[in-house]
Design a protein around this motif. Structure first.
Motif, short mmCIF file in Angstrom:
data_model
loop_
_atom_site.label_atom_id
_atom_site.label_comp_id
_atom_site.label_asym_id
_atom_site.label_seq_id
_atom_site.Cartn_x
_atom_site.Cartn_y
_atom_site.Cartn_z
N ALA A 98 21.99 19.93 -44.96
CA ALA A 98 23.40 21.09 -45.24
C ALA A 98 23.93 20.88 -46.76
CB ALA A 98 23.85 20.63 -44.37
N SER A 99 23.92 20.13 -47.29
CA SER A 99 24.46 19.57 -48.81
C SER A 99 23.32 20.24 -49.70
CB SER A 99 24.55 18.23 -48.92
OG SER A 99 25.29 18.27 -49.50
N GLY A 100 22.13 19.95 -49.37
CA GLY A 100 21.39 20.67 -50.43
C GLY A 100 21.47 21.98 -50.11
N LYS A 101 21.47 22.74 -48.96
CA LYS A 101 21.28 24.25 -48.98
C LYS A 101 22.19 24.84 -49.56
CE LYS A 101 18.98 27.50 -46.16
NZ LYS A 101 18.83 28.46 -44.80
N PHE A 102 23.92 24.93 -48.63
CA PHE A 102 25.06 25.49 -48.85
C PHE A 102 25.85 24.17 -49.63
CE2 PHE A 102 23.59 25.84 -44.57
CZ PHE A 102 23.23 26.76 -44.74
N GLY A 103 25.47 23.06 -50.77
CA GLY A 103 26.57 22.49 -51.27
C GLY A 103 27.29 21.51 -50.06
N ALA A 104 27.63 20.58 -51.15
CA ALA A 104 29.04 19.40 -50.39
C ALA A 104 30.16 20.39 -50.23
CB ALA A 104 28.54 18.18 -51.94
N GLN A 105 30.84 21.13 -51.19
CA GLN A 105 31.62 21.48 -50.86
C GLN A 105 31.48 21.77 -48.93
OE1 GLN A 105 29.62 22.44 -53.21
NE2 GLN A 105 29.53 24.85 -51.53
N CYS A 106 30.60 22.61 -48.71
CA CYS A 106 30.98 23.07 -47.85
C CYS A 106 30.82 22.40 -46.41
CB CYS A 106 29.33 24.22 -47.34
SG CYS A 106 30.10 25.63 -48.19
N VAL A 107 30.19 20.95 -46.59
CA VAL A 107 29.90 20.06 -45.29
C VAL A 107 31.31 19.37 -45.42
CG1 VAL A 107 28.66 17.72 -44.35
CG2 VAL A 107 27.65 20.25 -46.48
N VAL A 108 31.73 19.09 -44.33
CA VAL A 108 32.87 18.02 -43.74
C VAL A 108 32.54 17.34 -42.80
CG1 VAL A 108 35.56 18.17 -42.97
CG2 VAL A 108 34.48 20.10 -44.26
N LEU A 109 32.59 16.09 -42.80
CA LEU A 109 32.09 14.74 -41.62
C LEU A 109 33.21 14.42 -41.29
CD1 LEU A 109 30.30 13.18 -40.43
CD2 LEU A 109 30.62 11.39 -42.58
N SER A 110 33.59 14.54 -40.12
CA SER A 110 34.89 14.77 -38.73
C SER A 110 33.99 13.69 -38.09
CB SER A 110 34.71 15.84 -37.90
OG SER A 110 36.05 15.34 -37.30
N ILE A 111 35.38 11.97 -38.38
CA ILE A 111 34.58 11.17 -37.68
C ILE A 111 35.48 11.01 -36.65
CG2 ILE A 111 34.47 8.89 -37.25
CD1 ILE A 111 33.61 8.86 -41.24
N ASP A 112 35.53 10.62 -35.15
CA ASP A 112 36.56 10.71 -34.33
C ASP A 112 36.35 9.01 -33.66
OD1 ASP A 112 37.01 13.30 -33.72
OD2 ASP A 112 35.17 13.14 -31.82
N ALA A 113 37.95 8.18 -34.48
CA ALA A 113 37.76 6.74 -34.63
C ALA A 113 38.85 5.85 -33.52
CB ALA A 113 38.54 6.74 -36.30
N LYS A 114 38.38 5.19 -33.02
CA LYS A 114 39.12 4.36 -32.29
C LYS A 114 39.15 2.73 -33.11
CE LYS A 114 40.17 3.06 -26.87
NZ LYS A 114 41.37 3.42 -27.13
N ARG A 115 40.36 2.09 -32.93
CA ARG A 115 40.02 1.11 -32.78
C ARG A 115 39.98 0.02 -31.60
NH1 ARG A 115 44.40 -1.46 -37.41
NH2 ARG A 115 43.84 -3.41 -37.55
N ILE A 116 38.78 -1.03 -32.00
CA ILE A 116 38.26 -1.67 -31.27
C ILE A 116 38.48 -2.99 -31.86
CG2 ILE A 116 36.82 -2.56 -29.78
CD1 ILE A 116 36.78 0.12 -29.02
N ASP A 117 39.53 -3.71 -31.09
CA ASP A 117 39.76 -5.14 -31.81
C ASP A 117 40.29 -5.37 -33.47
OD1 ASP A 117 39.30 -6.65 -29.46
OD2 ASP A 117 37.39 -6.21 -29.92
#
Length: 257
Positions: free
Chosen positions: A121-140
């Motif tokens: 996706a970054s290669g085709k549309f550019g990095a500015q169009c690609v958002v990596l969303s991360i669902d994070a939970k603390r484990i210890d």
């Protein structure tokens, strides 16, 4: 004399969509309906939001495509950057959402299952169009990546995954704290600060906004690029103009209304 340009921090309302309605829950559970997405998006555009984020929260879990017609309707009513996520699994999905009017596409579960999607996706549309969303939970003493709407623990370390995602071409990160989601006790500033020292792309904090001070802490101490929130904006507990005035007076670089 070298002039150092300080980029303005961003205030970003989040519209979680389920069955065509804006909804909100606590810790990804107890989901309740809030409003119509098009109406609410236009309201935030007019109130001075810097961007909007739109998540079709059950698309990945239900293994279906995102609702492109709502994306198109929203894009026709606003004039600020608009990120869309949920159910994105392929380059074709990216194409459909961008053509529907989104400026950026957010990927979460699909990126974990197929990291090459970030690079393609970054290669085709550019990095500015690609958002990596991360669902994070603390484990210890660490944070773990969750997928499928916060239902499945991948056991993958959040910081390692964020760094890999940026290496693959993600131009921005959205970090959703499952622990803090909807509880209004502040963002996971520690995690945002850790990430800001590890990657060189914008980091948007999500989950935990309850007071104006929470925004200040994550943008200042956490060095976040932006702060995303839902409940406090949806219920008008915090008005965007008031928040921006507060942050400006506290020395935060912000685009004022």
């Amino acid at each position: 004399m070298e002039v150092i340009k300080v980029l303005a921090k961003r205030i970003i309302p989040c519209l979680d969509i389920r069955d065509g309605k804006v909804v909100k829950g606590t810790k990804f559970k107890d989901i309740k309906e809030i409003d119509n997405p098009v109406k609410l998006a236009k309201y935030y555009n007019d109130q001075g939001a810097d961007e909007l984020v739109f998540y079709d929260i059950n698309a990945s879990y239900e293994d279906r495509e995102i609702i492109a017609n709502i994306v198109k309707a929203v894009s026709e009513e606003i004039f600020i950057p608009f990120t869309v996520g949920g159910g994105i699994r392929s380059i074709d999905d990216f194409t459909k959402i961008l053509r529907s009017g989104a400026d950026k596409v957010s990927i979460n579960s699909a990126a974990v299952k197929n990291p090459r999607l970030i690079k393609e996706a970054s290669g085709k549309f550019g990095a500015q169009c690609v958002v990596l969303s991360i669902d994070a939970k603390r484990i210890d003493d660490r944070w773990s990546v969750f997928i499928n709407g916060g239902r499945l623990d991948t056991k993958v370390d959040v910081i390692s995954w964020a760094k890999k995602g940026v290496e693959l071409g993600a131009g921005e990160l959205v970090i959703n704290s499952i622990d803090m989601d909807g509880v209004k006790k502040g963002y996971d500033t520690e995690l945002i600060e850790r990430l800001s020292n590890e990657v060189n792309v914008p980091i948007i904090a999500s989950g935990g906004a309850g007071e104006k001070e929470d925004f200040y802490d994550v943008l200042n101490i956490g060095n976040g690029t932006g702060a995303l929130a839902a409940s406090v904006f949806h219920h008008k507990e915090i008005m965007i103009k008031d928040l921006k005035d507060y942050l400006y007076n506290k020395g935060i670089s912000i685009r004022r209304v």
